[in-house]
Design a protein around this motif. Structure first.
Motif, PDB file in Angstrom:
ATOM      1  N   CYS A   1     -45.612 -16.392   8.942  1.00  0.00           N
ATOM      2  CA  CYS A   1     -44.588 -16.377   9.986  1.00  0.00           C
ATOM      3  C   CYS A   1     -43.616 -15.213   9.781  1.00  0.00           C
ATOM      4  N   PHE A   2     -43.344 -14.467  10.830  1.00  0.00           N
ATOM      5  CA  PHE A   2     -42.397 -13.352  10.768  1.00  0.00           C
ATOM      6  C   PHE A   2     -41.001 -13.850  10.404  1.00  0.00           C
ATOM      7  N   GLY A   3     -40.654 -15.051  10.842  1.00  0.00           N
ATOM      8  CA  GLY A   3     -39.315 -15.587  10.595  1.00  0.00           C
ATOM      9  C   GLY A   3     -39.113 -16.190   9.222  1.00  0.00           C
ATOM     10  N   CYS A   4     -40.057 -16.985   8.738  1.00  0.00           N
ATOM     11  CA  CYS A   4     -39.766 -17.775   7.535  1.00  0.00           C
ATOM     12  C   CYS A   4     -40.764 -17.665   6.395  1.00  0.00           C
ATOM     13  N   ALA A   5     -41.843 -16.913   6.566  1.00  0.00           N
ATOM     14  CA  ALA A   5     -42.798 -16.789   5.460  1.00  0.00           C
ATOM     15  C   ALA A   5     -42.222 -15.873   4.383  1.00  0.00           C
ATOM     16  N   PRO A   6     -42.093 -16.369   3.159  1.00  0.00           N
ATOM     17  CA  PRO A   6     -41.484 -15.563   2.100  1.00  0.00           C
ATOM     18  C   PRO A   6     -42.333 -14.383   1.634  1.00  0.00           C
ATOM     19  N   ASN A   7     -43.627 -14.392   1.948  1.00  0.00           N
ATOM     20  CA  ASN A   7     -44.513 -13.329   1.476  1.00  0.00           C
ATOM     21  C   ASN A   7     -44.933 -12.349   2.556  1.00  0.00           C
ATOM     22  N   ASN A   8     -44.383 -12.476   3.766  1.00  0.00           N
ATOM     23  CA  ASN A   8     -44.689 -11.511   4.817  1.00  0.00           C
ATOM     24  C   ASN A   8     -43.864 -10.247   4.547  1.00  0.00           C
ATOM     25  N   PRO A   9     -44.502  -9.119   4.202  1.00  0.00           N
ATOM     26  CA  PRO A   9     -43.745  -7.923   3.824  1.00  0.00           C
ATOM     27  C   PRO A   9     -42.901  -7.347   4.966  1.00  0.00           C
ATOM     28  N   PHE A  10     -43.238  -7.671   6.202  1.00  0.00           N
ATOM     29  CA  PHE A  10     -42.492  -7.162   7.350  1.00  0.00           C
ATOM     30  C   PHE A  10     -41.520  -8.187   7.922  1.00  0.00           C
ATOM     31  N   GLY A  11     -41.613  -9.429   7.444  1.00  0.00           N
ATOM     32  CA  GLY A  11     -40.830 -10.527   7.996  1.00  0.00           C
ATOM     33  C   GLY A  11     -39.386 -10.533   7.540  1.00  0.00           C
ATOM     34  N   VAL A  12     -38.627 -11.459   8.121  1.00  0.00           N
ATOM     35  CA  VAL A  12     -37.201 -11.576   7.814  1.00  0.00           C
ATOM     36  C   VAL A  12     -36.918 -12.614   6.725  1.00  0.00           C
ATOM     37  N   LYS A  13     -37.918 -13.371   6.330  1.00  0.00           N
ATOM     38  CA  LYS A  13     -37.868 -14.261   5.150  1.00  0.00           C
ATOM     39  C   LYS A  13     -36.662 -15.207   5.143  1.00  0.00           C
ATOM     40  N   MET A  14     -36.465 -15.910   6.225  1.00  0.00           N
ATOM     41  CA  MET A  14     -35.331 -16.828   6.328  1.00  0.00           C
ATOM     42  C   MET A  14     -35.549 -18.077   5.478  1.00  0.00           C
ATOM     43  N   GLU A  15     -34.438 -18.585   4.924  1.00  0.00           N
ATOM     44  CA  GLU A  15     -34.415 -19.870   4.223  1.00  0.00           C
ATOM     45  C   GLU A  15     -33.326 -20.706   4.876  1.00  0.00           C
ATOM     46  N   PHE A  16     -33.493 -22.028   4.831  1.00  0.00           N
ATOM     47  CA  PHE A  16     -32.618 -22.893   5.595  1.00  0.00           C
ATOM     48  C   PHE A  16     -31.992 -23.994   4.748  1.00  0.00           C
ATOM     49  N   TYR A  17     -30.839 -24.427   5.195  1.00  0.00           N
ATOM     50  CA  TYR A  17     -30.072 -25.480   4.526  1.00  0.00           C
ATOM     51  C   TYR A  17     -29.600 -26.475   5.575  1.00  0.00           C
ATOM     52  N   GLU A  18     -29.454 -27.711   5.154  1.00  0.00           N
ATOM     53  CA  GLU A  18     -28.924 -28.742   6.034  1.00  0.00           C
ATOM     54  C   GLU A  18     -27.467 -28.984   5.670  1.00  0.00           C
ATOM     55  N   ASP A  19     -26.617 -28.953   6.687  1.00  0.00           N
ATOM     56  CA  ASP A  19     -25.185 -29.170   6.513  1.00  0.00           C
ATOM     57  C   ASP A  19     -24.735 -30.152   7.596  1.00  0.00           C
ATOM     58  N   GLY A  20     -24.829 -31.442   7.299  1.00  0.00           N
ATOM     59  CA  GLY A  20     -24.519 -32.459   8.305  1.00  0.00           C
ATOM     60  C   GLY A  20     -25.511 -32.379   9.453  1.00  0.00           C
ATOM     61  N   GLU A  21     -25.017 -32.222  10.659  1.00  0.00           N
ATOM     62  CA  GLU A  21     -25.885 -32.123  11.837  1.00  0.00           C
ATOM     63  C   GLU A  21     -26.442 -30.715  12.026  1.00  0.00           C
ATOM     64  N   ASP A  22     -25.914 -29.761  11.289  1.00  0.00           N
ATOM     65  CA  ASP A  22     -26.315 -28.360  11.450  1.00  0.00           C
ATOM     66  C   ASP A  22     -27.397 -27.953  10.463  1.00  0.00           C
ATOM     67  N   ILE A  23     -28.199 -26.987  10.893  1.00  0.00           N
ATOM     68  CA  ILE A  23     -29.086 -26.248  10.008  1.00  0.00           C
ATOM     69  C   ILE A  23     -28.450 -24.870   9.877  1.00  0.00           C
ATOM     70  N   VAL A  24     -28.420 -24.348   8.645  1.00  0.00           N
ATOM     71  CA  VAL A  24     -27.717 -23.103   8.345  1.00  0.00           C
ATOM     72  C   VAL A  24     -28.662 -22.148   7.633  1.00  0.00           C
ATOM     73  N   CYS A  25     -28.484 -20.862   7.896  1.00  0.00           N
ATOM     74  CA  CYS A  25     -29.221 -19.818   7.192  1.00  0.00           C
ATOM     75  C   CYS A  25     -28.249 -18.687   6.872  1.00  0.00           C
ATOM     76  N   HIS A  26     -28.275 -18.250   5.630  1.00  0.00           N
ATOM     77  CA  HIS A  26     -27.528 -17.053   5.228  1.00  0.00           C
ATOM     78  C   HIS A  26     -28.571 -15.952   5.063  1.00  0.00           C
ATOM     79  N   TRP A  27     -28.332 -14.832   5.719  1.00  0.00           N
ATOM     80  CA  TRP A  27     -29.335 -13.772   5.759  1.00  0.00           C
ATOM     81  C   TRP A  27     -28.660 -12.422   5.610  1.00  0.00           C
ATOM     82  N   THR A  28     -29.288 -11.517   4.892  1.00  0.00           N
ATOM     83  CA  THR A  28     -28.739 -10.183   4.690  1.00  0.00           C
ATOM     84  C   THR A  28     -29.482  -9.186   5.570  1.00  0.00           C
TER      85      THR A  28
END
Length: 157
Positions: free
Chosen positions: A16-43
């Protein structure tokens, strides 16, 4: 906040371009749960720029759509597809910013139609873009059988 475990990590062919950690061209998103929200910190990085030192609007849309998909997976324990996405770009996002924060939550649910709102903030806490995504959610049984999706857990569950 609890880190969400990516259930696709060991799936053959997962790139996946969005969340696969090994895609060399991808954005490598990781996610966290914070109450009702899903959060991602990305550089942001310069290879994703549109104009000079500015994060491309298409990449912003990818980030917003991807976090909305993870809301669906974590909160409803199923998969789905984006049927509509409305994005407003409010201010530029610098590719030199140290970190951006994406945050999303379910706003409305009517059977298998799910409305999810998401924001993208720069490191100063300013909302730079926002989206409202409409998803068609698959029944959980179909997601398990046809999409190799067995659910989304957080660390410690």
């Amino acid at each position: 906040m609890k880190k969400i475990i990516n259930p696709f990590i060991n799936l053959e062919g997962y790139n996946c371009f969005g969340c696969a950690p090994n895609n060399p061209f991808g954005v490598k998103m990781e996610f966290y749960e914070d109450g009702e929200d899903i959060v991602c910190h990305w550089t942001p990085r310069s290879e994703y720029q549109g104009w000079l030192d500015t994060l491309h609007g298409g990449i912003q849309s990818v980030l917003l759509d991807e976090i909305c998909a993870w809301v669906l997976m974590r909160k409803l324990q199923t998969a789905g597809v984006t049927s509509k996405m409305e994005t407003r770009f409010l201010r530029p996002v610098s590719t030199n910013d140290s970190q951006i924060t994406l945050r999303a939550h379910i706003t409305e649910q009517k059977r298998n139609i799910i409305i999810i709102d998401a924001t993208l903030e720069n490191s100063a806490g300013e909302i730079c873009s926002q989206s409202r995504c409409t998803y068609f959610a698959f029944p959980q049984e179909k997601a398990k059988q046809e999409m190799f999706f067995s659910g989304c857990l957080t660390e410690g569950e």
